[in-house]
Design a protein around this motif. Structure first.
Motif, short mmCIF file in Angstrom:
data_model
loop_
_atom_site.label_atom_id
_atom_site.label_comp_id
_atom_site.label_asym_id
_atom_site.label_seq_id
_atom_site.Cartn_x
_atom_site.Cartn_y
_atom_site.Cartn_z
N LEU A 42 16.61 -8.20 2.85
CA LEU A 42 17.79 -9.07 2.97
C LEU A 42 17.44 -10.34 3.71
N SER A 43 17.86 -11.58 3.01
CA SER A 43 17.36 -12.59 3.71
C SER A 43 18.41 -13.76 2.99
N CYS A 44 18.05 -14.84 3.36
CA CYS A 44 18.75 -16.11 3.09
C CYS A 44 17.68 -17.19 2.65
N TRP A 45 18.12 -17.91 1.27
CA TRP A 45 16.99 -18.60 0.87
C TRP A 45 16.31 -19.71 1.87
N VAL A 46 16.98 -20.20 2.82
CA VAL A 46 16.36 -21.21 3.70
C VAL A 46 15.86 -20.78 4.83
N SER A 47 15.80 -19.50 5.03
CA SER A 47 15.32 -18.93 6.51
C SER A 47 13.64 -19.06 6.16
N PRO A 48 13.03 -19.74 7.11
CA PRO A 48 11.45 -19.49 7.09
C PRO A 48 11.17 -18.17 7.59
N TYR A 49 11.93 -17.54 8.43
CA TYR A 49 11.45 -16.06 8.55
C TYR A 49 11.61 -15.25 7.54
N GLY A 50 12.48 -15.26 6.69
CA GLY A 50 12.68 -14.34 5.46
C GLY A 50 11.53 -14.92 4.27
N LEU A 51 11.03 -16.23 4.33
CA LEU A 51 9.93 -16.69 3.56
C LEU A 51 8.78 -15.98 3.52
N ARG A 52 8.38 -15.80 5.13
CA ARG A 52 7.36 -15.03 5.32
C ARG A 52 7.12 -13.56 5.00
N CYS A 53 8.21 -12.91 4.92
CA CYS A 53 8.23 -11.63 4.21
C CYS A 53 8.06 -11.78 2.73
N LYS A 54 8.73 -12.57 2.01
CA LYS A 54 8.57 -12.96 0.78
C LYS A 54 7.07 -13.29 0.22
N ILE A 55 6.49 -14.15 1.05
CA ILE A 55 5.20 -14.34 0.74
C ILE A 55 4.04 -13.17 1.13
N GLY A 56 4.49 -12.53 2.16
CA GLY A 56 3.75 -11.26 2.50
C GLY A 56 3.86 -10.23 1.30
N LEU A 57 4.94 -9.99 1.06
CA LEU A 57 5.17 -8.96 -0.23
C LEU A 57 4.51 -9.45 -1.45
N ALA A 58 4.62 -10.59 -1.71
CA ALA A 58 3.85 -11.15 -2.79
C ALA A 58 2.35 -10.99 -2.89
N GLU A 59 1.86 -11.09 -1.72
CA GLU A 59 0.55 -10.89 -1.31
C GLU A 59 0.09 -9.61 -1.58
N LYS A 60 1.20 -8.92 -1.29
CA LYS A 60 0.68 -7.24 -1.46
C LYS A 60 1.11 -6.65 -2.79
N ALA A 61 1.41 -7.62 -3.71
CA ALA A 61 2.28 -7.28 -4.93
C ALA A 61 3.08 -6.10 -4.86
N VAL A 62 4.21 -6.22 -3.82
CA VAL A 62 4.89 -4.94 -3.75
C VAL A 62 6.24 -5.47 -4.54
N GLU A 63 6.59 -4.45 -5.40
CA GLU A 63 7.92 -4.42 -6.12
C GLU A 63 8.93 -4.35 -5.05
N TYR A 64 10.19 -5.17 -5.13
CA TYR A 64 11.02 -4.82 -4.03
C TYR A 64 12.55 -5.44 -4.72
N GLU A 65 13.51 -5.06 -4.05
CA GLU A 65 14.85 -5.78 -4.55
C GLU A 65 15.24 -6.98 -3.45
N TYR A 66 15.68 -7.99 -4.03
CA TYR A 66 15.71 -9.17 -3.02
C TYR A 66 17.45 -9.13 -2.89
N ARG A 67 18.06 -9.24 -1.63
CA ARG A 67 19.26 -9.34 -1.75
C ARG A 67 19.78 -10.64 -0.58
#
Ligand code: GS8
Length: 221
Positions: free
Chosen positions: A10-35
């Motif tokens: 759960l995040s909001c597009w402009v949140s730098p904190y949310g982006l950290r998680c998106k980048i971390g999940l992408a680095e780990k190649a994890v499938e997830y649902e984005y809300r």
């Protein structure tokens, strides 16, 4: 949270904190649902998942919530065996990585917000302080490729979302980040060569437009 299977962010597009998680999940190649959350009208799921702070990001994994972006990164690092580790193995290096991620949290966002919100002397003070912060972070990077050395990792992930905010900070602050911290800008560009970052960070102009709309809303200028 019954409705969430596997992992959801759960995040909001402009949140730098949310982006950290998106980048971390992408680095780990994890499938997830984005809300995407509307922070003006938070979902029942967000309020239930983060009743203490009521903030994004929140990672929900098999119906259990993990809050706070840096803690979400530790969690991903611990539960996902895929990809390279985000944190170094050595305890001292881990402590240092945590220190710099914490520094980013305590200094950059807070001082950056003062840069676009305040006027007059307080604004000049924020500008001076922000330039000092940039120089401290740049000195820590030194001549290394990434903050952790040759491997892109935890501190890079904690800091790189702010790279998309540099344009806003320098435009509102009346200075050039590149002139003040050229190595830091070169690092940001290097990070942008990674798919996990380039596919995740948004256009700096979009951030600036967003901040301008906030300024209007708050009646600043
Ligand atoms: C900060 C999250 C945060 O500030 C973290 O996850 O690292 N320390 C936390 N989230 C903001 C959006 S980004 O500016 C938020 O959710 N704000 C909503 C509110 O305050 O109501």
């Amino acid at each position: 949270m019954e409705s969430v299977k596997g992992m959801a962010l759960l995040s909001c597009w402009v949140s730098p904190y949310g982006l950290r998680c998106k980048i971390g999940l992408a680095e780990k190649a994890v499938e997830y649902e984005y809300r995407e959350e509307n922070l003006m009208d938070k979902s029942a799921l967000l309020l239930q998942a983060n009743p203490v702070h009521k903030k994004v990001p929140v990672l929900i994994h098999d119906g259990r919530a993990i809050c706070e972006s840096l803690l979400i990164l530790y969690y991903i690092d611990e539960v996902c065996a895929t990809g390279s580790p985000l944190l170094p193995a050595d305890p001292y290096a881990r402590a240092q990585a945590r220190f710099w991620a914490d520094f980013a949290d305590k200094k950059i966002y807070e001082c950056g917000t003062r840069l676009w919100k305040l006027k007059g002397e307080a604004h000049q003070e924020a500008k001076k302080e922000f330039i000092e912060i940039l120089k401290v972070v740049e000195a820590e990077l030194g001549d290394r490729k990434y903050f952790g050395g040759d491997a892109f990792g935890y501190v890079d992930i904690a800091l790189v979302p702010f790279f998309a905010w540099f344009y806003t900070y320098e435009t509102c602050g009346g200075f050039s980040v590149e002139a003040e911290a050229p190595k830091l800008v070169a690092w940001g560009k290097r990070c942008m060569e990674r798919e996990s970052v380039s596919q995740t960070l948004y256009d700096p102009l979009k951030v600036y437009e967003f901040v301008c709309s906030l300024k209007k809303k708050y009646g600043i200028e």
